[in-house]
Design an enzyme around this catalytic site. Structure first.
Site, PDB file in Angstrom:
ATOM      1  N   CYS A 168      37.575  -5.577  21.876  1.00 47.92           N
ATOM      2  CA  CYS A 168      37.269  -6.808  21.154  1.00 47.92           C
ATOM      3  C   CYS A 168      38.134  -6.924  19.896  1.00 47.92           C
ATOM      4  O   CYS A 168      38.515  -5.934  19.295  1.00 47.92           O
ATOM      5  CB  CYS A 168      35.811  -6.913  20.726  1.00 47.92           C
ATOM      6  SG  CYS A 168      34.641  -6.680  22.054  1.00 47.92           S
ATOM      7  N   ASN A 193      33.022  -5.310  17.071  1.00 51.84           N
ATOM      8  CA  ASN A 193      33.850  -4.545  17.996  1.00 51.84           C
ATOM      9  C   ASN A 193      33.273  -3.142  18.046  1.00 51.84           C
ATOM     10  O   ASN A 193      33.065  -2.529  17.002  1.00 51.84           O
ATOM     11  CB  ASN A 193      35.292  -4.516  17.480  1.00 51.84           C
ATOM     12  CG  ASN A 193      36.164  -3.527  18.241  1.00 51.84           C
ATOM     13  OD1 ASN A 193      35.938  -3.260  19.411  1.00 51.84           O
ATOM     14  ND2 ASN A 193      37.162  -2.983  17.563  1.00 51.84           N
ATOM     15  N   LYS A 213      50.069   1.513  38.116  1.00 50.65           N
ATOM     16  CA  LYS A 213      50.653   0.184  37.851  1.00 50.65           C
ATOM     17  C   LYS A 213      50.251  -0.791  38.955  1.00 50.65           C
ATOM     18  O   LYS A 213      49.867  -1.913  38.685  1.00 50.65           O
ATOM     19  CB  LYS A 213      52.193   0.232  37.807  1.00 50.65           C
ATOM     20  CG  LYS A 213      52.880   0.780  36.601  1.00 50.65           C
ATOM     21  CD  LYS A 213      52.790  -0.029  35.355  1.00 50.65           C
ATOM     22  CE  LYS A 213      51.574   0.320  34.546  1.00 50.65           C
ATOM     23  NZ  LYS A 213      51.731   1.272  33.480  1.00 50.65           N
ATOM     24  N   GLU A 231      46.396  -1.674  38.889  1.00 52.70           N
ATOM     25  CA  GLU A 231      45.870  -2.416  37.744  1.00 52.70           C
ATOM     26  C   GLU A 231      46.320  -3.879  37.700  1.00 52.70           C
ATOM     27  O   GLU A 231      45.608  -4.714  37.166  1.00 52.70           O
ATOM     28  CB  GLU A 231      46.163  -1.705  36.415  1.00 52.70           C
ATOM     29  CG  GLU A 231      47.595  -1.745  35.967  1.00 52.70           C
ATOM     30  CD  GLU A 231      47.799  -1.071  34.616  1.00 52.70           C
ATOM     31  OE1 GLU A 231      46.952  -1.221  33.738  1.00 52.70           O
ATOM     32  OE2 GLU A 231      48.836  -0.403  34.447  1.00 52.70           O
ATOM     33  N   LYS A 245      44.243  -4.344  26.333  1.00 54.66           N
ATOM     34  CA  LYS A 245      45.420  -3.577  25.916  1.00 54.66           C
ATOM     35  C   LYS A 245      45.047  -2.400  25.027  1.00 54.66           C
ATOM     36  O   LYS A 245      45.721  -1.384  25.028  1.00 54.66           O
ATOM     37  CB  LYS A 245      46.379  -4.515  25.184  1.00 54.66           C
ATOM     38  CG  LYS A 245      47.705  -3.893  24.816  1.00 54.66           C
ATOM     39  CD  LYS A 245      48.571  -3.678  26.036  1.00 54.66           C
ATOM     40  CE  LYS A 245      49.885  -2.991  25.706  1.00 54.66           C
ATOM     41  NZ  LYS A 245      50.427  -2.316  26.900  1.00 54.66           N
TER      42      LYS A 245
HETATM   43  C1  F6R Z   1      48.156   1.257  31.879  1.00 54.61           C
HETATM   44  C2  F6R Z   1      47.870   1.319  30.462  1.00 54.61           C
HETATM   45  C3  F6R Z   1      46.728   2.145  30.017  1.00 54.61           C
HETATM   46  C4  F6R Z   1      47.044   2.786  28.656  1.00 54.61           C
HETATM   47  C5  F6R Z   1      45.808   3.533  28.129  1.00 54.61           C
HETATM   48  C6  F6R Z   1      46.086   4.237  26.820  1.00 54.61           C
HETATM   49  O1  F6R Z   1      49.272   0.472  32.145  1.00 54.61           O
HETATM   50  O2  F6R Z   1      48.516   0.692  29.669  1.00 54.61           O
HETATM   51  O3  F6R Z   1      46.385   3.114  30.960  1.00 54.61           O
HETATM   52  O4  F6R Z   1      48.115   3.656  28.806  1.00 54.61           O
HETATM   53  O5  F6R Z   1      44.749   2.637  27.958  1.00 54.61           O
HETATM   54  O6  F6R Z   1      46.472   3.327  25.842  1.00 54.61           O
HETATM   55  P1  F6R Z   1      47.257   3.781  24.551  1.00 54.61           P
HETATM   56  O7  F6R Z   1      48.590   4.272  24.991  1.00 54.61           O
HETATM   57  O8  F6R Z   1      47.336   2.562  23.696  1.00 54.61           O
HETATM   58  O9  F6R Z   1      46.465   4.888  23.913  1.00 54.61           O
END
Ligand code: F6R
Length: 608
Positions: free
Chosen positions: A2, A98, A484, A487, A603
């Protein structure tokens, strides 16, 4: 997850709140909403799904006001409906949240017993009602919030707006991030510097447990014991974060094509381009001379980067590595006494499990380092040594350029470690760095396969299942390729070490099973080809991703081929990642999914 934004100003805030939410949509897109005060009265508009739905609703029913809060949601408690969308409100206040309030069921039951009713299934509404009860009992807003914060368990960042209080916003954080943006006669609260970037680059990051009272001209900050504290103003590099897709159809496509450039930027942080020697970035010294064991930890794609990192450190520096997904590392209670360095990998620098693992490692007295892409993130601020990837903002939810930049940083660090430990000699170091400098060119050549990959993807898009196989350096790539694909295309895909095929997964092989074999012509090529032939013998549909030498070896009758240039071993993970990304991307495009914002994902994963 969030995203949160709050604005206290003298000019209308509704469209500014939405502008900020656009930058926060990477944190979740199940619903969005804003609340303002119009002549002291609470106004609220919420919509299910993407932010564009909220924008359409606001076109039809605009709301006025010079103070307000906004939210973009990744659903935890309760389905992604309008009723569960934030802000949650009572007759006295509105709140955005959040994180997760872990004890909300007990608190809700207590409030219901007191005669309070609820409109949503969320944990957040409990906070709104708790503060309301304090105010019903006579507390002023600041006192009411202070009383309630002590009752909450779990992780949260919160922003409160109060009926009739045109010059007051209250924010609080524990576990989840929250920052204050300092303006001229106006103040802001935001999940991160990106949220604040349209309004100000002067940011005060709240420390864990802090809460704050904002008026137009001032921000009072208190720590978790209620003592006034000062948090320094930092000048954020947030402005350039607002990026567009350029000529590309999706952010993911643009980000894949940025890889040659950002890989070379990242390499520049770890290799002196004049003398070809490896180094750690300025001010982030890391001496590997006495490092015998590294504990690596990350989540998702970052974890697969860590898996490649283990191969790099063990092979090129003779350093043993322990490896865990962060959600296990923090609870496994593994004895860490013989670990000399804990290394974490995160694009966002906010992933809750990775951050908790970093804190756990620190609490055990370990030296910590973090490979991060967002320099102002919590992980970057808390790690002893920050090892940047210079991938630039990554907007597509599926990580692409951040992954290959993580691999680049890991490769250069492993060479540095090998040199420090006397395993790599000076002339060998130069050979390695010359190889790494080839990465942008080779990745560019891999990107030229796009037309061919698009063609293959048309076929893959008709399949329901896929297995990805690889050995050695290609094993983490098989895992990443499968992640990839699933997802963003929602095709069921699994990655396996090629040698594991006959220990179970081979039972799945028939003429409907798509098998992607990642096999450059390296030390283990022949073995992987044998596994591929086991698949062929059982009628599986094979796509072999190899290099010229592999293709020339002629061992793959019946397989569809994708051929990359030959390359030094250290580059295999970086360059072979690219066709796997493109295959997933074009399959998803064929299937018509939402490539940049696939369902159920976000993300930045700031909940456990
Ligand atoms: C897949 C993806 C996620 C991130 C994971 C960790 O494409 O992007 O699996 O790699 O959520 O995120 P970070 O790297 O931001 O800690």
């Amino acid at each position: 997850m969030c995203g949160i934004i709050g604005i206290i100003s003298h000019t209308p805030v509704a469209s500014r709140l939405v502008d900020s939410l656009k930058r926060l949509e990477y944190r979740g897109y199940d619903s969005a909403g804003i609340a303002t005060l119009d002549a002291g009265q609470l106004q609220r508009v919420r919509a299910e799904g993407k932010l564009k739905n909220l924008e359409s609703r606001l076109d039809g029913e605009p709301i006025a006001g010079t103070i307000g809060i906004g939210h973009t949601r990744w659903a935890t408690h309760g389905a992604p409906t309008v009723a569960n969308a934030h802000p949650h409100a009572t007759a006295r206040l509105a709140v955005v949240h959040n994180g997760i309030i872990e004890n909300f069921r007990e608190l809700k039951a207590e409030l219901q017993a007191d005669g309070y009713s609820f409109e949503s299934e969320t944990d957040t509404e409990t906070v709104a009602v708790l503060v309301t009860r304090e105010m019903d009992r006579g507390a002023a807003p600041r006192e009411a919030v202070a009383n309630v914060l002590g009752k909450l368990e779990g992780a949260f960042s919160l922003a409160f707006l109060f009926k009739g209080e045109e010059n007051l916003l209250i924010g609080a954080r524990r576990g989840s991030p929250l920052a204050i943006g300092v303006g001229r006669g106006e103040m802001f609260l935001g999940s991160d510097a990106i949220a604040l970037s349209p309004f100000t680059d002067e940011v005060r990051y709240l420390a864990d447990g802090d809460w704050t009272i904002l008026t137009h001209d001032a921000a009072e900050i208190f720590d978790e014991d209620g003592n006034p504290v000062d948090r320094p103003v930092t000048v954020s590099a947030g402005k350039p974060f607002y990026v567009d897709k350029g000529n590309h159809r999706h952010f993911m496509q643009k980000e894949m094509f940025e890889q040659p450039e950002v890989l070379s930027h990242t390499l520049g942080a770890y290799v002196n381009m004049t003398d070809g020697r490896t180094r750690t970035p300025k001010g982030q010294e890391l001496d590997f001379t006495k490092v015998r064991r590294i504990a690596l930890s990350a989540c998702g794609t970052g974890y697969y980067a860590a898996l490649v990192g283990r191969y790099y450190f063990e092979r090129y520096a003779g350093i043993a590595c322990d490896l865990d997904v962060a959600s296990e590392f923090r609870y496994r209670e593994s004895p860490l006494s013989d670990v000399d360095l804990a290394l974490f990998i995160s694009q966002s620098g906010e992933t809750a499990d990775t951050l908790a693992s970093l804190r756990y490692a620190k609490s055990q007295g370990l030296k910590t380092a973090a490979i991060v892409n967002v320099p102002e993130s919590t992980i970057a601020r808390e790690a002893d040594v920050v090892l940047p990837t210079l991938a630039g903002p990554e907007i597509g939810v599926a990580s692409t350029k951040a992954f290959t930049c993580q691999l680049m940083a890991l490769a250069a660090l492993a060479v540095r470690a090998g040199v420090d430990r006397g395993v790599i000699k000076a002339d060998e170091e130069l050979e390695f760095t010359r190889a790494l400098m080839e990465a942008p060119r080779l990745v560019n050549e891999a990107l030229h396969l796009e037309g061919e990959i698009e063609h293959i993807a048309r076929d893959l898009a008709t399949q329901h299942h896929a297995l990805y196989l690889g050995r050695g350096f290609s094993y983490p790539l098989a895992l990443e390729g499968a992640l990839k694909l699933k997802e963003i295309s929602y095709i069921h895909a699994e990655g396996y070490a090629a040698g594991e095929l006959k220990h179970g997964p081979i039972a799945l092989i028939d003429e409907t099973m798509q098998v992607v074999v990642v096999a450059p012509h390296d030390r283990v090529f022949e073995k992987t080809v044998s596994n591929m032939q086991e698949v062929a013998a059982r009628g599986g549909r094979i796509l072999l991703i190899t290099d010229h030498k592999g293709a020339a070896s002629g061992a793959m009758d019946g397989a569809r081929l994708l051929v990359l240039p030959d390359m030094p071993e250290i580059l295999i993970p970086i360059v072979f990642a690219v066709p796997l990304q493109m295959l997933a991307y074009h399959t998803a495009v064929q299937m018509g999914t939402d490539v940049d914002q696939p369902r159920n994902l976000a993300k930045s994963v700031t909940v456990e």
